[in-house]
Design an enzyme around this catalytic site. Structure first.
Site, PDB file in Angstrom:
ATOM      1  N   GLU A 230      -6.651   4.737   7.915  1.00 10.60           N
ATOM      2  CA  GLU A 230      -6.521   6.162   7.547  1.00 10.60           C
ATOM      3  C   GLU A 230      -7.804   6.684   6.904  1.00 10.60           C
ATOM      4  OE1 GLU A 230      -2.867   5.650   5.378  1.00 10.60           O
ATOM      5  OE2 GLU A 230      -1.890   5.153   7.280  1.00 10.60           O
TER       6      GLU A 230
ATOM      7  N   GLY B 182       2.635   2.571  10.655  1.00 14.27           N
ATOM      8  CA  GLY B 182       3.574   3.679  10.456  1.00 14.27           C
ATOM      9  C   GLY B 182       4.293   4.112  11.720  1.00 14.27           C
TER      10      GLY B 182
ATOM     11  N   SER C  90       3.691  -1.754  10.277  1.00 10.85           N
ATOM     12  CA  SER C  90       5.150  -1.743  10.480  1.00 10.85           C
ATOM     13  C   SER C  90       5.834  -3.065  10.110  1.00 10.85           C
ATOM     14  CB  SER C  90       5.496  -1.355  11.918  1.00 10.85           C
ATOM     15  OG  SER C  90       5.073  -0.023  12.171  1.00 10.85           O
TER      16      SER C  90
ATOM     17  N   HIS D 164      -9.383   0.994   5.243  1.00  8.85           N
ATOM     18  CA  HIS D 164      -8.070   1.232   5.849  1.00  8.85           C
ATOM     19  C   HIS D 164      -8.237   2.244   6.992  1.00  8.85           C
ATOM     20  CE1 HIS D 164      -4.003   2.656   6.452  1.00  8.85           C
ATOM     21  NE2 HIS D 164      -3.601   1.532   5.900  1.00  8.85           N
TER      22      HIS D 164
ATOM     23  N   LYS E  28       0.034   4.255  -0.322  1.00  9.59           N
ATOM     24  CA  LYS E  28      -0.668   5.439   0.207  1.00  9.59           C
ATOM     25  C   LYS E  28      -0.483   6.615  -0.773  1.00  9.59           C
ATOM     26  CE  LYS E  28      -0.010   3.435   4.704  1.00  9.59           C
ATOM     27  NZ  LYS E  28       0.061   3.585   6.131  1.00  9.59           N
TER      28      LYS E  28
ATOM     29  N   ASN F  60       0.863  -1.184   0.000  1.00  8.43           N
ATOM     30  CA  ASN F  60       0.000   0.000   0.000  1.00  8.43           C
ATOM     31  C   ASN F  60       0.902   1.239   0.000  1.00  8.43           C
ATOM     32  OD1 ASN F  60      -1.843   2.037   0.483  1.00  8.43           O
ATOM     33  ND2 ASN F  60      -2.254   1.452   2.605  1.00  8.43           N
TER      34      ASN F  60
ATOM     35  N   GLU G 167      -5.036  -4.878  10.976  1.00  9.05           N
ATOM     36  CA  GLU G 167      -4.039  -3.817  11.051  1.00  9.05           C
ATOM     37  C   GLU G 167      -4.270  -2.998  12.322  1.00  9.05           C
ATOM     38  OE1 GLU G 167      -2.206  -2.653   7.176  1.00  9.05           O
ATOM     39  OE2 GLU G 167      -4.158  -1.736   7.066  1.00  9.05           O
TER      40      GLU G 167
END
Ligand code: PGA
Length: 250
Positions: A95, A171, A211, A93, A10, A8, A165
């Site tokens: 985000e 991140g 991560s 996701h 992003k 991904n 996730e």
């Protein structure tokens, strides 16, 4: 089942030149991969650069709108995603949930619409740091799973991919331990079994994301027995990404 590794990107990288460098770096490294499969999800502006450019690497979109077409400025429909040659689409996701206000109901519409058109939705779910602290992980996952898969019929369920996730691991460099990942893997499999029966539950891939790097991927695909991983930051470095795929290539 061969491991599935999803990249991904992003909203990275900045230029098409950079994107091509990463993509073709991954594609060439992939020649020595025997079993593992990879899906790359570039930002939408660069997606069409890579259609048909790598046999072994599939393409996915990072987001979609569930409506067929119409006045939805800035959105990309599933028909468009399919038409340019993507097979996969991420849904939910963290985000998207946090920064763009996506609810479980919206995510569910995306999952249903993706299945309807013949794309593979990757339903992402996970608890925040606060939820983990309050020991709400399983409650959160159960709710996201139930709502995300609401209305998904038994015959379509095996086309869905789940990605666990944990938000606190995305991140941040904080990695979920293999035992927690395995517990979640077992929990999700059990919930899927209750919903769809053992056979279908066993055919649904459950990935880990957050991560992931080449030096920790084995704790997920081997120790926690997950079906693969979803990689953000490390997927922008072709050498590191290929190392991840190689580690999971068994
Ligand atoms: P990360 O991102 O690997 O950079 O933690 C994972 C993701 O957001 O899917």
């Amino acid at each position: 089942m061969a491991s599935l590794i999803i990249a991904n990107w992003k909203m990275n990288p900045k230029t098409a030149k950079e994107a091509k460098k990463i993509f073709f770096g991954i594609a060439s490294g992939f020649r020595k991969i025997k079993k593992a499969q990879a899906v790359i999800c570039p930002p939408p502006a660069f997606l069409s650069l890579f259609i048909g450019k790598a046999k072994k690497v599939k393409l996915g979109a990072q987001n979609c709108h569930w409506e067929e077409k119409g006045a939805f400025t800035g959105e990309m429909s599933l028909a468009q995603i399919k038409d340019i040659g993507c097979r996969y689409v991420l849904a939910g996701h963290s985000e998207r949930r946090k920064l763009f206000g996506e609810t479980d109901e919206m995510i569910n519409k995306k999952v249903l619409a993706a299945l309807q058109i013949g794309l593979i939705p990757v339903l992402c779910m996970g608890e925040t740091a606060e939820e983990k602290e309050e020991e709400m992980t399983f409650r959160v996952l159960k709710e996201q799973l139930e709502k995300g898969l609401n209305g998904v019929a038994k015959k379509a369920a095996d086309k869905v991919i789940l990605a666990y996730e944990p938000v606190w691991a995305i991140g941040t460099g904080k990695v979920c331990g293999a035992s927690q990942a395995e517990e979640v893997n077992i929990f999700l499999k059990k919930a899927l079994t209750e919903k769809y029966g053992r056979k279908i539950a066993d055919s649904i891939s459950i990935l880990y994301g957050g991560s992931v790097k080449s030096d920790n991927v084995l704790s997920f695909v081997k120790d926690a027995k997950m079906s693969g991983v979803l990689v953000g930051g490390a997927s922008l470095d072709p050498k590191e990404f290929i190392k991840i795929v190689q580690a999971a290539d068994f």
